[in-house]
Design an enzyme around this catalytic site. Structure first.
Site, PDB file in Angstrom:
ATOM      1  N   SER A 173     -49.979   9.602 -18.538  1.00 31.53           N
ATOM      2  CA  SER A 173     -51.025   9.795 -19.565  1.00 31.53           C
ATOM      3  C   SER A 173     -51.228  11.293 -19.737  1.00 31.53           C
ATOM      4  CB  SER A 173     -52.326   9.148 -19.090  1.00 31.53           C
ATOM      5  OG  SER A 173     -53.373   9.406 -20.017  1.00 31.53           O
ATOM      6  N   TYR A 228     -58.866   7.754 -12.519  1.00 31.51           N
ATOM      7  CA  TYR A 228     -57.731   7.435 -13.415  1.00 31.51           C
ATOM      8  C   TYR A 228     -56.825   8.660 -13.568  1.00 31.51           C
ATOM      9  CZ  TYR A 228     -55.212   6.265 -17.733  1.00 31.51           C
ATOM     10  OH  TYR A 228     -54.233   6.046 -18.672  1.00 31.51           O
TER      11      TYR A 228
END
Ligand code: NAP
Length: 265
Positions: free
Chosen positions: A151, A165
């Site tokens: 990401s 995350y």
């Protein structure tokens, strides 16, 4: 160009929906046989049928078929079963797309030990187990490819509520670098795609306000589409990308570029 995946076998974890579905669709259209995994059998069955109908035979090489295995990425046993199934169905594995991931939000102040364990368990341990279980087949293929869905969050940017995350997605790149060295002599490359904000079932669950605010932060003025991540994965899986390893391709419409909101005015 980039037609070498025809007839090859591709595993996409979390391929029943979202970015994984986009990756699976792009590979099936390119003539690969794809096995998608996830925990929800109904979603997997529906997606496998839909993507097989969209799959193609390229240059007469048998392929374009999408099938599924119900498997949880946190289970080493499930990962072994996925690899064994690919061997039985298609005789080996050429590409592993370790894509399954979760992104529940919790601030650092609120985060529980269980929140941290779950995030790192699915996103980091899940990716490592998925790749590890397929190693014998990837080595045997002679052109093995590992593509991780990381990401921009973590490796490049931050966002409140996602410290765990971000840690998990940055950890995937740490895994990538050493795995790439260990596997290079077996002609296996290990690379990553770094999506920005891509329209998926998971992202949409964050709400319309979140989606609108993200759209405003992207120079291209729109969120990404799942197939656009798939195209980057397809390139990294191709024979033409054989000399590229431990690299990442950002697919974000320019989201990480502005130094401040003024850059977008
Ligand atoms: P999504 O729509 O929520 O889909 C997530 C997929 O992962 C589902 O297929 C889900 O299947 C699977 N999954 C989750 N936990 C799993 C587990 N324990 N075992 C096996 N499969 C599991 O999410 P997405 O937006 O497509 O995200 C996919 C990946 O892209 C993630 O790694 C995410 O971090 C990354 N990413 C997404 C964006 C974005 O904007 N969407 C941006 C950057 C990175 P089941 O529920 O059936 O298990």
């Amino acid at each position: 160009m980039f037609t070498s995946v025809a007839g090859r076998t591709v595993i996409v974890t979390g391929g029943g929906k979202g970015i994984g579905k986009g990756i699976a669709r792009v590979f099936a259209r390119s003539g690969a046989n794809v096995i998608i995994t996830g925990r929800d059998e109904e979603t997997l069955a529906t997606t496998a049928k839909e993507l097989t109908a969209a799959g193609r035979v390229v240059d007469g090489v048998a392929g374009g078929v999408v099938s599924y295995v119900v498997a949880d990425v946190v289970s080493a046993g499930d990962a072994a079963r996925v690899a064994a199934t690919a061997r039985e169905r298609h005789g080996g594995i050429d590409v592993v797309c370790a894509n399954a991931g979760i992104f529940p939000s919790a601030t650092l102040a609120e985060m529980t030990v269980e929140d941290i364990d779950t995030m790192l368990g699915v996103n980091v341990k899940g990716a490592i187990l998925s790749v590890q279980a397929c190693l014998p087949e990837l080595i045997a293929s002679g052109h093995g490819r590992v593509i991780l869905t990381s990401s921009i969050t973590g490796p490049v940017t931050g966002f409140p509520g996602w410290s765990h995350y971000g840690a998990s997605k940055a950890a995937m790149l740490g895994f990538m670098r050493t795995a790439a060295i260990e596997l290079a002599r077996d002609k296996i490359t290990v690379n990553a795609v770094l999506p920005g904000n891509i329209v998926t079932e998971g992202l949409s669950s964050l709400g319309a306000d979140y989606l609108a605010s993200m759209e405003g932060a992207i120079p291209m003025g729109r969120l990404g589409e799942v197939d656009e991540v798939g195209y980057a994965a397809l390139f990294l899986a191709s024979d033409e990308a054989a000399y590229i390893t431990a690299q990442s391709i950002t697919v974000d419409g320019g989201q990480i570029l502005p130094e401040s909101p003024a850059a977008l005015e």
